[in-house]
Design a protein around this motif. Structure first.
Motif, short mmCIF file in Angstrom:
data_model
loop_
_atom_site.label_atom_id
_atom_site.label_comp_id
_atom_site.label_asym_id
_atom_site.label_seq_id
_atom_site.Cartn_x
_atom_site.Cartn_y
_atom_site.Cartn_z
N PHE A 94 0.64 -1.08 0.10
CA PHE A 94 -0.17 -0.22 0.24
C PHE A 94 0.45 0.95 0.11
CE2 PHE A 94 -2.98 -3.17 1.12
CZ PHE A 94 -4.36 -2.71 1.51
N PRO A 95 1.38 1.55 -1.13
CA PRO A 95 1.85 2.80 -1.46
C PRO A 95 1.36 4.07 -1.25
CG PRO A 95 1.52 2.25 -3.14
CD PRO A 95 0.64 1.10 -2.17
N ILE A 96 2.28 5.10 -0.48
CA ILE A 96 1.55 6.40 0.09
C ILE A 96 1.26 7.22 -0.96
CG2 ILE A 96 3.23 7.96 0.09
CD1 ILE A 96 1.37 8.25 3.30
N GLU A 160 -7.25 1.89 8.39
CA GLU A 160 -8.04 4.25 8.97
C GLU A 160 -7.54 5.14 9.05
OE1 GLU A 160 -11.49 3.15 12.00
OE2 GLU A 160 -11.75 1.43 10.81
N ARG A 161 -5.91 4.88 9.76
CA ARG A 161 -5.37 5.75 10.16
C ARG A 161 -4.79 6.28 8.94
NH1 ARG A 161 -3.69 3.27 16.19
NH2 ARG A 161 -5.51 3.18 16.72
N TRP A 162 -4.37 5.12 8.36
CA TRP A 162 -3.68 5.27 6.95
C TRP A 162 -3.80 6.52 6.26
CZ3 TRP A 162 -3.99 3.33 2.38
CH2 TRP A 162 -2.36 3.02 1.24
N ALA A 163 -5.51 5.84 6.09
CA ALA A 163 -6.70 6.59 5.03
C ALA A 163 -7.10 7.52 4.83
CB ALA A 163 -7.43 5.63 4.19
N GLU A 164 -6.76 8.15 6.10
CA GLU A 164 -7.04 9.51 6.58
C GLU A 164 -6.15 11.14 6.12
OE1 GLU A 164 -7.23 10.67 11.22
OE2 GLU A 164 -8.39 9.32 11.04
N GLY A 166 -4.36 13.80 5.42
CA GLY A 166 -3.45 14.07 6.52
C GLY A 166 -2.07 13.40 6.63
N ASN A 167 -2.29 12.22 6.74
CA ASN A 167 -1.45 11.27 7.54
C ASN A 167 -0.71 11.51 7.06
OD1 ASN A 167 -0.14 8.62 8.25
ND2 ASN A 167 -1.07 7.80 6.96
N ARG A 168 0.40 10.76 7.30
CA ARG A 168 1.85 10.28 6.74
C ARG A 168 2.90 9.47 7.09
NH1 ARG A 168 -0.22 12.98 3.60
NH2 ARG A 168 0.04 15.43 3.02
N GLU A 169 2.55 8.93 7.68
CA GLU A 169 2.44 7.32 8.00
C GLU A 169 2.48 6.32 6.85
OE1 GLU A 169 3.26 6.05 12.28
OE2 GLU A 169 2.02 7.96 13.21
N GLU A 170 3.41 5.95 7.67
CA GLU A 170 4.03 4.23 6.33
C GLU A 170 2.60 3.10 6.95
OE1 GLU A 170 5.00 3.14 3.95
OE2 GLU A 170 6.51 5.45 3.55
N PHE A 171 2.26 2.36 5.98
CA PHE A 171 1.38 1.87 6.59
C PHE A 171 1.63 0.05 7.52
CE2 PHE A 171 -3.07 -0.48 4.88
CZ PHE A 171 -2.94 -1.19 5.72
N ALA A 172 2.59 -0.23 7.69
CA ALA A 172 3.37 -0.94 7.54
C ALA A 172 4.04 -0.69 9.18
CB ALA A 172 4.67 -1.56 7.06
N ASP A 173 4.39 0.96 9.30
CA ASP A 173 4.31 1.45 10.35
C ASP A 173 3.76 1.50 11.39
OD1 ASP A 173 6.71 1.18 10.04
OD2 ASP A 173 7.43 3.67 9.11
N LEU A 174 2.20 1.69 11.25
CA LEU A 174 0.95 1.61 11.90
C LEU A 174 0.39 0.50 11.87
CD1 LEU A 174 -1.08 4.76 9.46
CD2 LEU A 174 -0.02 4.94 11.45
#
Lengths: 198, 198
Positions: A94-96, A160-164, A166-174
């Motif tokens: 899931f790339p940013i 959910e957090r990743w899709a929000e 303004g989020n800039r964090e990587e999916f794997a970290d989340l």
């Protein structure tokens, strides 16, 4: 029109998402999706079994990625490590750049019971593939069920957090963070302090 | 035919289950279900929104029972105790006489993707009602999610065991047992022995 169309799958998904967002899932036909993508209905059905499927990724691909992730973990590792490796492997695809798509997609799925049902079925199948894999590694049934379930919950929480916006964090970290939170919560549940009446 | 029919709901459910078992869900019409039950199509739609709904109990009733169960638990109790009280309250309405129905129903649902999707949606709604209730009691989000999720998993595990032909155990006892197994498994996940590589 040739048989092969560059990025046909992605074009169909984006067209569908635009149309569903504009008019609602029920008000859009497969013909209209194909037209917006500059493709034919026949091409649509080469990729997707029905209108609902267009918003879902390649299910078998996900199951394959889960299996790939789990295969990297040594046999003596615990269920949790196996589950974590599976979701991190999937999260890596899931790339940013896909994030704006994810947010719009989430809104469309949440607004339509049919889509929500399909999403839940997909998720249940992924979870049950993980339960089977954990059982094959020799985990007892309750351990396999709980580990797969927490992994699924971590995955959807992280999505959910990743899709929000303004989020800039990587999916794997989340995903890793969410799993750690849920496992800590689960460990706390069984402590005597959590159930004073028993 | 009068407006009120004794046990219309149960008659429709049994007729539907018989027909689905005989011919498969897709091969049966609402008209045929009503006819087998000695009722009209209009009566069918007084109780159920569509053909799929006939195999599902009263969703709002279940949510109400969950809430009732949770209300019996003192405010200082932990999330696990609250979740356990909720599922035990619902389990209490599954008398052993309904068990043969449950086994046939399980087989019909498992054989049809549409029914399975509906079942998963119902279950997801119940779980999310429980998450909301736990949050309102002041539980942090990950604790509420995990407790509700383990309760849902315990409920479906117990339902499978209860529905099995030959089972004589009460649903509430099986639900309590399943929850204890899953919680023990969850507690084991986070122990260092479960993840030697980390």
């Amino acid at each position: 029109m040739g048989r092969w169309e560059p990025n046909a799958l992605e074009r169909l998904q984006l067209a569908a998402l635009e149309l569903f967002t504009e008019r609602g899932f029920d008000q859009v036909t497969v013909n209209e999706i194909a037209e917006r993508a500059g493709l034919t209905k026949r091409t649509f059905f080469r990729y997707f079994g029905d209108k609902r499927e267009v918003l879902f990724g390649d299910q078998e691909g996900f199951v394959g990625l889960f299996a790939e992730g789990m295969a990297t973990v040594p046999p003596e590792a615990g269920a949790l490590e196996v589950a974590a490796a599976a979701i991190e492997r999937v999260a890596a695809v899931f790339p940013i750049e896909r994030q704006p798509f994810a947010d719009a997609r989430r809104a469309v799925v949440a607004a339509n019971a049919e889509l929500l049902e399909r999403e839940l079925l997909k998720r249940a199948k992924l979870t049950s593939a993980m339960v089977d894999a954990l059982r094959e590694r020799g985990e007892p049934e309750p351990v396999a069920k709980v580990a797969a379930d927490l992994a699924a919950l971590a995955f959807s929480t992280a999505y959910e957090r990743w899709a929000e916006p303004g989020n800039r964090e990587e999916f794997a970290d989340l995903a890793r963070e969410a799993l750690a939170e849920l496992v800590a919560a689960a460990a706390g549940l069984s402590s005597p302090a959590a159930a004073p009446g028993r």
